[in-house]
Enzyme design. Structure first.
Site, PDB file in Angstrom:
ATOM      1  N   VAL A 259       1.244  -0.996   0.134  1.00 32.50           N
ATOM      2  CA  VAL A 259      -0.028  -0.254  -0.143  1.00 32.50           C
ATOM      3  C   VAL A 259       0.960   1.455  -0.061  1.00 32.50           C
ATOM      4  O   VAL A 259       1.512   1.045   0.605  1.00 32.50           O
ATOM      5  CB  VAL A 259      -1.007  -0.059   0.709  1.00 32.50           C
ATOM      6  CG1 VAL A 259      -2.058   1.298   1.625  1.00 32.50           C
ATOM      7  CG2 VAL A 259      -1.655  -0.339   1.426  1.00 32.50           C
ATOM      8  N   GLY A 260       0.185   2.116  -0.653  1.00 30.79           N
ATOM      9  CA  GLY A 260       1.085   3.597  -0.528  1.00 30.79           C
ATOM     10  C   GLY A 260       1.929   3.766  -1.734  1.00 30.79           C
ATOM     11  O   GLY A 260       1.447   3.596  -3.101  1.00 30.79           O
ATOM     12  N   ASN A 261       2.661   5.754  -1.954  1.00 29.69           N
ATOM     13  CA  ASN A 261       3.046   5.293  -3.092  1.00 29.69           C
ATOM     14  C   ASN A 261       3.772   5.409  -3.535  1.00 29.69           C
ATOM     15  O   ASN A 261       3.893   5.261  -4.911  1.00 29.69           O
ATOM     16  CB  ASN A 261       3.931   6.758  -2.158  1.00 29.69           C
ATOM     17  CG  ASN A 261       2.355   8.215  -2.002  1.00 29.69           C
ATOM     18  OD1 ASN A 261       1.251   8.157  -2.568  1.00 29.69           O
ATOM     19  ND2 ASN A 261       2.677   8.836  -0.798  1.00 29.69           N
ATOM     20  N   ILE A 262       4.600   4.292  -2.991  1.00 32.11           N
ATOM     21  CA  ILE A 262       5.911   3.815  -3.500  1.00 32.11           C
ATOM     22  C   ILE A 262       5.291   2.395  -4.746  1.00 32.11           C
ATOM     23  O   ILE A 262       5.455   2.087  -5.720  1.00 32.11           O
ATOM     24  CB  ILE A 262       7.254   2.735  -3.044  1.00 32.11           C
ATOM     25  CG1 ILE A 262       7.737   3.979  -2.279  1.00 32.11           C
ATOM     26  CG2 ILE A 262       7.767   2.386  -3.615  1.00 32.11           C
ATOM     27  CD1 ILE A 262       8.768   3.696  -0.392  1.00 32.11           C
ATOM     28  N   GLU A 284      -3.652  -8.404  -1.344  1.00 34.58           N
ATOM     29  CA  GLU A 284      -4.334  -7.641  -0.976  1.00 34.58           C
ATOM     30  C   GLU A 284      -5.394  -6.313  -1.078  1.00 34.58           C
ATOM     31  O   GLU A 284      -6.365  -6.043  -1.023  1.00 34.58           O
ATOM     32  CB  GLU A 284      -3.313  -7.261   0.404  1.00 34.58           C
ATOM     33  CG  GLU A 284      -2.489  -8.077   0.887  1.00 34.58           C
ATOM     34  CD  GLU A 284      -1.993  -7.194   2.231  1.00 34.58           C
ATOM     35  OE1 GLU A 284      -2.465  -8.082   3.972  1.00 34.58           O
ATOM     36  OE2 GLU A 284      -1.241  -6.541   2.325  1.00 34.58           O
ATOM     37  N   GLY A 378       0.810  -7.624   5.696  1.00 34.74           N
ATOM     38  CA  GLY A 378       0.266  -8.888   5.048  1.00 34.74           C
ATOM     39  C   GLY A 378       1.533  -8.917   4.331  1.00 34.74           C
ATOM     40  O   GLY A 378       2.208 -10.219   3.199  1.00 34.74           O
TER      41      GLY A 378
END
Length: 494
Positions: A259-262, A284, A378
């Site tokens: 999850v996120g910007n990367i 996920e 996860g």
């Protein structure tokens, strides 16, 4: 309606001090919202009257401000598991106000069924629709919802009309049997359906339905900057090279992305690389970038546990559901994260590290080994069992005073045995078939920021040639100590 209706306040009043509350949903979407917010207000009122009120809180993953934020500010949470990402809950955990136990997300549902986590008194479940016979159409996520619905003594449903009933069919709900009756999970491609589209519940346990019209409230991700863009390009270039030399099959393999910007930057770079064929996701969290790549024909199917989209992008999906619906499937997190499936499907796992050490060990959770950031999530579910396990991070943080690459991680979440590839904006370290010394040399040369290279070479040389793993026990945390004492890891001395 088959069930009676309640206000959020009436529903919250049915939850007692000391109850354990299970909340369906995953990654801040698809969760009940009105009842937890009302529960926080009730806790504040009771506390003001000198009465105690706290609950245990078990969710699928992180939640939004109406849950983790409101309940932590109201000091209404006794314990929390398995994952959180809200600053107020994080502060409460690090202050010792909330007992927090971090868990692999694939374990939560089965640990509930095994009885390891105790009983759930009340389950809160968000629904897009309730069928005439009382079955629930879930909204934008699944998480541990099937298990808490089965395990809980009582159920409260939030019927959220913000999500159209037409999403019936997006969900694939399946629970493995407990040992010794468990069978193989018959998923052989990302799009295989094995369960039910609706959640069947024991109608006698349903206390009532709270009517809402509330968005998930996910903000758009910040734009990709130069560092995240370079990380994304480095991952794409590496996977393309693996494809060209035949270590990834010509059809490519399903991707799991954190999850996120990367994560968004990595997917964006992969999508732009036309030499990589259109691919599927077995992940996920399905984020904005996935929807964008579906529009471009670069992602053909995405299986996940949550549709974690900004409000604008989610509306795009709903407005053109005939196009997106057949390309999306939401499952319980114990299925999306199951080791059997990662191994069988050959998932390429791409996750973010908080810090990594020169031997390839990864810390995903604890700042300086002490303060919880979010949790394990996860990442390790996938890392240990993936076809390729890739961890990414910027080489430095806080304007350079922190190096993400250190002599020894201050907390260990994924060991060197699970981490195959490490990527920063500086480059790629392929750790496969390398000794500890070779791993250290590769990581320092390819991934470390120039301002920290000499420092880490100095550390490595202390024990180099003297032992199998050249770790200097008395110096291993010197960079962390330097940061605590001076505010800058560059002041470490070896």
């Amino acid at each position: 309606m088959i069930y009676s209706t309640l206000t959020a306040e009436e529903a919250a009043a049915l939850i007692k001090d000391g109850d354990v509350v299970g909340i369906g949903g995953f990654s801040s979407v698809g969760t009940a919202k009105a009842v937890p917010a009302a529960l926080a207000k009730r806790a504040e009122m009771l506390h003001a009257n000198g009465e105690s009120f706290q609950v245990g809180l078990i969710t699928g993953g992180s939640t939004g401000d109406q849950i983790d934020g409101a309940l932590s500010r109201a000091k209404a949470v006794k314990f929390r598991t398995p994952f959180q990402s809200h600053k107020d809950m994080r502060n409460a955990i690090n202050a010792g106000e909330v007992h927090y136990f971090d868990m692999h997300l694939s374990h939560v549902a089965q640990d509930l069924r095994y009885g390891f986590l105790g009983n759930i008194d009340v389950a809160l479940i968000e629904a897009a629709d309730i069928t005439d016979d009382g079955e629930i159409v879930l909204t934008t996520s699944v998480g541990i919802t099937p298990t808490i619905a089965k395990s809980a003594n009582k159920i409260i449903i939030e019927l959220n009309t913000h999500h159209p009933a037409s999403i019936l069919g997006m969900h694939d709900l399946y629970e493995p049997a407990n040992p010794p009756y468990r069978r193989e999970i018959p998923i052989y491609t990302s799009s295989d359906r094995i369960g039910t589209a609706t959640l069947k519940v024991d109608k006698s346990k349903v206390l009532g339905v709270v009517l809402t019209d509330m968005p998930d409230g996910i903000a758009a991700f910040t734009p990709v900057d130069a560092v995240t863009a370079k990380i994304g390009q480095n991952v794409a270039d590496f996977l393309l090279s693996e494809l060209k030399i035949g270590r990834i099959p010509k059809e490519f393999l399903p991707l799991q992305s954190g999850v996120g910007n990367i994560a968004n930057a990595v997917l964006g770079s992969l999508g732009e690389c036309q030499d990589i064929p259109a691919f599927t996701m077995f992940t996920e969290v399905i984020q904005n970038s996935v929807i964008s790549l579906m529009e471009k024909g670069r992602i053909s199917f995405a299986s996940g546990s949550s549709l974690t989209l900004s409000d604008e992008v989610l509306q795009t999906v709903y407005n053109d559901y005939s196009f997106y619906g057949p390309k999306l499937m939401l499952r319980p997190q114990e299925i999306t994260n199951h080791p059997e499936l990662s191994r069988r499907l050959g998932v390429i796992a791409i996750n973010t590290a908080l810090e990594a050490d020169i031997f390839g060990n990864v810390n995903s959770t604890n700042v300086l080994g002490q303060k919880m950031m979010n949790g394990l999530g996860g990442s390790a579910d996938f890392a240990r069992n993936a076809y390729l396990s890739i961890f990414t991070c910027p080489s430095v943080a806080k304007k350079g005073v922190i190096s993400a690459i250190v002599p020894m991680v201050s907390h260990l979440d994924s060991s060197e045995h699970s981490v195959k590839i490490l990527v920063t904006e500086q480059g790629v370290a392929d750790l496969r078939a390398k000794s500890p010394l070779q791993k250290a040399q590769t990581i320092i040369e390819n991934c470390v920021h120039p301002e920290y290279k000499e420092l880490l070479w100095d550390y490595l040389k202390i024990q180099m040639g003297k032992c199998h793993t050249p770790m200097a026990l008395t110096k291993a945390l010197q960079m962390h100590i330097a940061f605590e004492e001076t505010g800058d890891m560059r002041n470490a001395k070896f």
